[in-house]
Design an enzyme around this catalytic site. Structure first.
Site, PDB file in Angstrom:
ATOM      1  N   ASP A  72      72.371   2.753  15.153  1.00  0.00           N
ATOM      2  CA  ASP A  72      72.974   3.883  14.442  1.00  0.00           C
ATOM      3  C   ASP A  72      72.627   3.793  12.965  1.00  0.00           C
ATOM      4  OD1 ASP A  72      74.732   1.574  14.367  1.00  0.00           O
ATOM      5  OD2 ASP A  72      76.242   2.863  13.424  1.00  0.00           O
ATOM      6  N   GLU A 136      77.691   0.475  14.117  1.00  0.00           N
ATOM      7  CA  GLU A 136      77.823  -0.516  13.051  1.00  0.00           C
ATOM      8  C   GLU A 136      78.079   0.144  11.713  1.00  0.00           C
ATOM      9  OE1 GLU A 136      76.731  -3.389   9.878  1.00  0.00           O
ATOM     10  OE2 GLU A 136      75.899  -1.396  10.253  1.00  0.00           O
TER      11      GLU A 136
END
Length: 381
Positions: A72, A136
């Protein structure tokens, strides 16, 4: 057989617009290439977040090396500010541009490519685990923690882990992270009594109380640093009243403080200190206070030892640079992994991460794969 190209794999990942919490196919790319090479792959999704667990070798093998990372990315900001398409992965003069090129799709591609080549060419007596999350850059509630929960439920275990975050400030190979500071954010409200600015004695102004409190917090020296950590820091990040009138004393105001703390403190000890300071302000100014605290992570340290020596040896052999062992920077998912097994972080130069025109030198991606390959070779030697 042809070696896995980490640059091409990076480009394929960057072209997936996986802004947290979206995945947009990034983890599917990794799932397919890993499963095709004989990795046992499983999804450890939670809370709408996709997380990929992949293992080559026997479950629970006492010699299991793990890699952790995320696919991400943060938002791109204003697309018009980019000189290259933010999800185009275009290469110009040996530099690939795009969101996630540095943080950290290139790191994921490098350790995936290293692992794929290693198990094909020199199958180890042991196991390799890749734990890759799609959460994250956000709150990290359903990312690596979900992967670790899945591993615990399935009897999976890493004996050592490397997180592939960017760790080098300026030159490739110059820094390994062996720990991180903790992070605490506190939202404080101070409430008094609204009144006319010409008659302050009929009101209870919360602003002087908040200003005094903020000054005390900011002026307080938390510590002098510890053996492996720099001094802890406290930053006032915002003060707000929301009062558009110049003739009105507001009823309340608020301020936010962020603390990055070393191993001289814990989230609990800092919370108690802040509560004590709030109580003093209430007694001095006759106001009421409110407090909300978020502890994003405690400080942690993997003391210099076999794991940091293993990574340092590989870095120096590949780059000629003796890396510094550091605990600087923000938080990372290593703060979760440290409860599972020894963990260190090593990755690319991170100068452009989260910036417009984020980019990476393609030869750095190749070099990073080579370093990870050396680590695997030495670990299983």
């Amino acid at each position: 057989m042809t070696a896995v190209d980490p640059v091409r794999l990076t480009a394929n990942l960057v072209r997936c617009a996986s802004v947290t919490p979206a995945d947009e196919g990034a983890l599917d790319i990794l799932h397919d290439v890993l499963s095709d090479a004989g990795f046992d792959c499983a999804w450890a999704d939670r809370g709408g977040i996709r997380n990929l667990f992949a293992r080559w070798g026997s479950k629970g093998h006492p010699k299991t090396f793990g890699f952790n990372g995320h696919t991400d990315v943060v938002p791109i900001g204003n697309a018009d500010d980019w000189s290259m398409p933010p999800f185009g992965a275009e290469v110009k003069d040996g530099i690939m541009y795009g969101r996630g090129t540095t943080d950290m799709k290139s790191g994921v591609a490098a350790f995936a490519a290293a692992a794929l080549d290693f198990v094909r060419d020199t199958p180890p007596d042991g196991a390799i685990v890749l734990a890759i999350t799609g959460d994250e850059e956000g709150d990290a509630i359903d990312g690596t923690t979900a992967l670790l929960a899945y591993m615990a439920a399935q009897g999976e275990q890493m004996s050592a882990c490397l997180v592939g975050e960017p760790t080098c400030p300026d030159r490739m190979g110059e820094m390994i992270k062996i720990g991180r500071r903790g992070s605490l954010t506190t939202w404080i409200t101070v409430t008094g009594k609204q009144g006319h600015a010409a008659y302050p004695h009929r009101a209870c102004n919360p602003l002087p109380a908040l200003m005094r409190l903020m000054d005390r917090l900011a002026s307080h020296k938390l510590d002098e640093g510890t053996e492996f950590f720099d001094p802890s820091t406290l930053a006032i990040v915002t003060v707000d009243t929301g009062n558009p009138a110049t003739n009105v004393i507001p009823a309340s105001c608020s301020g936010t403080v962020n603390i990055r703390f070393n191993d001289a403190h814990s989230g609990a000890s800092l919370t108690e200190w802040i509560k004590t300071e709030l109580s003093k302000i209430e007694a001095e100014f006759g106001v009421q206070t409110g407090l909300r605290i978020k502890i994003s992570g405690e400080s942690f340290l993997t003391p210099p030892g076999p794991l940091s020596a293993l990574v340092s040896k590989a870095v120096k052999a590949q780059t000629g640079i003796e890396p510094v062992l550091s605990t600087t920077g923000g938080t990372s998912d290593a703060r979760f992994v440290k409860d599972h097994c020894p963990v260190v972080e090593f990755g690319l130069v991170g100068q452009s991460m989260h910036q417009v025109d984020e980019h990476v030198k393609t030869d750095h991606i190749v070099e990073l794969k080579a370093i990870y390959s050396r680590i695997l070779t030495d670990y299983f030697a």
